[in-house]
Design an enzyme around this catalytic site. Structure first.
Site, PDB file in Angstrom:
ATOM      1  N   PRO A   1      31.726  33.636   0.488  1.00  0.00           N
ATOM      2  CA  PRO A   1      32.789  34.238   1.287  1.00  0.00           C
ATOM      3  C   PRO A   1      33.133  35.661   0.882  1.00  0.00           C
ATOM      4  O   PRO A   1      33.130  36.005  -0.297  1.00  0.00           O
ATOM      5  CB  PRO A   1      33.986  33.311   1.035  1.00  0.00           C
ATOM      6  CG  PRO A   1      33.669  32.589  -0.222  1.00  0.00           C
ATOM      7  CD  PRO A   1      32.166  32.450  -0.242  1.00  0.00           C
ATOM      8  N   ASN A   2      33.378  36.441   1.901  1.00  0.00           N
ATOM      9  CA  ASN A   2      33.866  37.828   1.797  1.00  0.00           C
ATOM     10  C   ASN A   2      32.791  38.826   1.359  1.00  0.00           C
ATOM     11  O   ASN A   2      33.052  40.028   1.346  1.00  0.00           O
ATOM     12  CB  ASN A   2      35.093  37.920   0.869  1.00  0.00           C
ATOM     13  CG  ASN A   2      36.247  37.099   1.392  1.00  0.00           C
ATOM     14  OD1 ASN A   2      36.632  37.283   2.542  1.00  0.00           O
ATOM     15  ND2 ASN A   2      36.768  36.179   0.600  1.00  0.00           N
TER      16      ASN A   2
ATOM     17  N   ARG B   1      35.015  46.519   0.924  1.00  0.00           N
ATOM     18  CA  ARG B   1      35.907  45.605   0.192  1.00  0.00           C
ATOM     19  C   ARG B   1      36.104  46.113  -1.236  1.00  0.00           C
ATOM     20  O   ARG B   1      35.146  46.177  -2.017  1.00  0.00           O
ATOM     21  CB  ARG B   1      35.241  44.224   0.140  1.00  0.00           C
ATOM     22  CG  ARG B   1      35.977  43.218  -0.694  1.00  0.00           C
ATOM     23  CD  ARG B   1      35.141  41.963  -0.902  1.00  0.00           C
ATOM     24  NE  ARG B   1      35.900  40.990  -1.649  1.00  0.00           N
ATOM     25  CZ  ARG B   1      35.361  39.935  -2.259  1.00  0.00           C
ATOM     26  NH1 ARG B   1      34.059  39.715  -2.182  1.00  0.00           N
ATOM     27  NH2 ARG B   1      36.120  39.115  -2.933  1.00  0.00           N
TER      28      ARG B   1
ATOM     29  N   TYR C   1      33.722  46.419  -6.379  1.00  0.00           N
ATOM     30  CA  TYR C   1      32.423  45.935  -5.894  1.00  0.00           C
ATOM     31  C   TYR C   1      31.451  47.046  -5.499  1.00  0.00           C
ATOM     32  O   TYR C   1      30.311  46.758  -5.139  1.00  0.00           O
ATOM     33  CB  TYR C   1      32.634  44.989  -4.706  1.00  0.00           C
ATOM     34  CG  TYR C   1      33.449  43.760  -5.069  1.00  0.00           C
ATOM     35  CD1 TYR C   1      32.967  42.848  -6.008  1.00  0.00           C
ATOM     36  CD2 TYR C   1      34.697  43.517  -4.495  1.00  0.00           C
ATOM     37  CE1 TYR C   1      33.698  41.729  -6.360  1.00  0.00           C
ATOM     38  CE2 TYR C   1      35.435  42.395  -4.838  1.00  0.00           C
ATOM     39  CZ  TYR C   1      34.936  41.505  -5.769  1.00  0.00           C
ATOM     40  OH  TYR C   1      35.657  40.390  -6.122  1.00  0.00           O
TER      41      TYR C   1
ATOM     42  N   ASN D   1      25.273  34.200  -5.177  1.00  0.00           N
ATOM     43  CA  ASN D   1      26.601  34.746  -5.432  1.00  0.00           C
ATOM     44  C   ASN D   1      27.553  33.955  -4.553  1.00  0.00           C
ATOM     45  O   ASN D   1      27.664  34.210  -3.349  1.00  0.00           O
ATOM     46  CB  ASN D   1      26.678  36.238  -5.105  1.00  0.00           C
ATOM     47  CG  ASN D   1      28.043  36.813  -5.486  1.00  0.00           C
ATOM     48  OD1 ASN D   1      28.957  36.061  -5.838  1.00  0.00           O
ATOM     49  ND2 ASN D   1      28.199  38.128  -5.417  1.00  0.00           N
TER      50      ASN D   1
ATOM     51  N   ALA E   1      34.206  33.566  -4.399  1.00  0.00           N
ATOM     52  CA  ALA E   1      35.326  32.799  -4.960  1.00  0.00           C
ATOM     53  C   ALA E   1      35.021  31.307  -5.091  1.00  0.00           C
ATOM     54  O   ALA E   1      35.640  30.607  -5.907  1.00  0.00           O
ATOM     55  CB  ALA E   1      36.575  33.007  -4.112  1.00  0.00           C
TER      56      ALA E   1
ATOM     57  N   GLU F   1      22.696  32.473 -11.010  1.00  0.00           N
ATOM     58  CA  GLU F   1      24.026  32.851 -10.524  1.00  0.00           C
ATOM     59  C   GLU F   1      24.193  34.365 -10.718  1.00  0.00           C
ATOM     60  O   GLU F   1      23.857  34.894 -11.781  1.00  0.00           O
ATOM     61  CB  GLU F   1      25.089  32.102 -11.338  1.00  0.00           C
ATOM     62  CG  GLU F   1      26.516  32.486 -10.971  1.00  0.00           C
ATOM     63  CD  GLU F   1      27.567  31.785 -11.839  1.00  0.00           C
ATOM     64  OE1 GLU F   1      27.194  31.115 -12.837  1.00  0.00           O
ATOM     65  OE2 GLU F   1      28.757  31.929 -11.523  1.00  0.00           O
TER      66      GLU F   1
ATOM     67  N   HIS G   1      26.938  37.821 -10.033  1.00  0.00           N
ATOM     68  CA  HIS G   1      28.197  38.424  -9.592  1.00  0.00           C
ATOM     69  C   HIS G   1      28.068  39.932  -9.743  1.00  0.00           C
ATOM     70  O   HIS G   1      27.465  40.410 -10.724  1.00  0.00           O
ATOM     71  CB  HIS G   1      29.383  37.946 -10.445  1.00  0.00           C
ATOM     72  CG  HIS G   1      29.596  36.472 -10.351  1.00  0.00           C
ATOM     73  ND1 HIS G   1      30.224  35.873  -9.287  1.00  0.00           N
ATOM     74  CD2 HIS G   1      29.231  35.468 -11.177  1.00  0.00           C
ATOM     75  CE1 HIS G   1      30.239  34.558  -9.467  1.00  0.00           C
ATOM     76  NE2 HIS G   1      29.637  34.291 -10.603  1.00  0.00           N
TER      77      HIS G   1
ATOM     78  N   ARG H   1      38.066  40.133 -15.704  1.00  0.00           N
ATOM     79  CA  ARG H   1      39.023  40.177 -14.597  1.00  0.00           C
ATOM     80  C   ARG H   1      40.096  39.096 -14.787  1.00  0.00           C
ATOM     81  O   ARG H   1      40.335  38.652 -15.901  1.00  0.00           O
ATOM     82  CB  ARG H   1      38.260  40.025 -13.277  1.00  0.00           C
ATOM     83  CG  ARG H   1      37.230  41.159 -13.085  1.00  0.00           C
ATOM     84  CD  ARG H   1      36.536  41.073 -11.751  1.00  0.00           C
ATOM     85  NE  ARG H   1      37.487  41.214 -10.649  1.00  0.00           N
ATOM     86  CZ  ARG H   1      37.225  40.871  -9.385  1.00  0.00           C
ATOM     87  NH1 ARG H   1      36.027  40.372  -9.080  1.00  0.00           N
ATOM     88  NH2 ARG H   1      38.136  41.022  -8.442  1.00  0.00           N
TER      89      ARG H   1
HETATM   90  C1  DQA Z   1      32.257  37.935  -7.097  1.00  0.00           C
HETATM   91  C2  DQA Z   1      33.390  37.626  -8.073  1.00  0.00           C
HETATM   92  C3  DQA Z   1      34.325  36.568  -7.506  1.00  0.00           C
HETATM   93  O1  DQA Z   1      35.380  36.320  -8.412  1.00  0.00           O
HETATM   94  C4  DQA Z   1      34.926  37.038  -6.199  1.00  0.00           C
HETATM   95  O2  DQA Z   1      35.724  36.039  -5.643  1.00  0.00           O
HETATM   96  C5  DQA Z   1      33.891  37.494  -5.237  1.00  0.00           C
HETATM   97  C6  DQA Z   1      32.794  38.329  -5.732  1.00  0.00           C
HETATM   98  C7  DQA Z   1      31.375  39.094  -7.594  1.00  0.00           C
HETATM   99  O3  DQA Z   1      30.270  39.234  -7.077  1.00  0.00           O
HETATM  100  O4  DQA Z   1      31.788  39.864  -8.465  1.00  0.00           O
HETATM  101  O5  DQA Z   1      33.990  37.262  -4.041  1.00  0.00           O
HETATM  102  O6  DQA Z   1      31.431  36.790  -6.970  1.00  0.00           O
END
Ligand code: DQA
Length: 148
Positions: free
Chosen positions: A11-12, A19, A24, A75, A78, A99, A101, A108
């Site tokens: 998501p997102n 964003r 990011y 990735n 959240a 995994e 990020h 954070r």
């Molecule tokens: C994320 C880190 C997560 O905490 C966050 O909710 C994201 C992006 C990252 O790529 O840094 O959506 O996965």
């Protein structure tokens, strides 16, 4: 040698580029996809690059990759911090997952420090911005090269 790689985004991550760029960066998901596609093409590997804001889509895609015996760069956004369903999908389908990020989740907010994915992943790459994806792909390709 691997034939295909699945890069799955939660998501997102469709909002990358606009964003919270201070967290990011400025690269869009399409830019990341284009770069990974080049690397994969050069190696003769098919790339399945997907994004969804829905947990169930990610569960199904992980199961598909696991069933096909094809590795996943994940990735989960959240959902990394909340989703037992994603961890179960990885375990249940024997999917091989790296995994990733973009941000260093350990530097954070506290609620980002734990990931349900990490304990069922082969490895974790985080904190290198968009390059986290390239590093994960390199790790996969290096680990699956024929013996020289
Ligand atoms: C994320 C880190 C997560 O905490 C966050 O909710 C994201 C992006 C990252 O790529 O840094 O959506 O996965």
């Amino acid at each position: 040698m691997i034939k295909a790689v699945h890069v799955l985004n939660g998501p997102n991550l469709n909002l990358l580029g606009t964003r919270e760029p201070s967290v990011y960066g400025h690269e869009t998901l399409a830019m990341i996809e284009a770069r990974l596609a080049k690397t994969c093409e050069a190696q003769g590997v098919s790339l399945h690059f997907r994004q969804s804001n829905h947990e169930g889509d990610l569960v199904s895609w992980i199961q598909d990759a696991g069933r096909a015996g094809e590795p996943v760069i994940l990735n989960a956004g959240a959902y990394s911090h909340t989703s037992i369903a994603l961890a179960d999908a990885i375990k249940g389908s024997n999917a091989r997952v790296i995994e990733v990020h973009l941000s260093n989740i350990h530097a954070r907010e506290r609620f980002r420090h734990h990931s349900h994915i990490s304990s069922v992943a082969q490895g974790v790459i985080l904190g290198f911005g968009a390059a986290s994806y390239d590093l994960a792909l390199q790790a996969l390709l290096a680990a699956t090269k024929p013996e020289s």
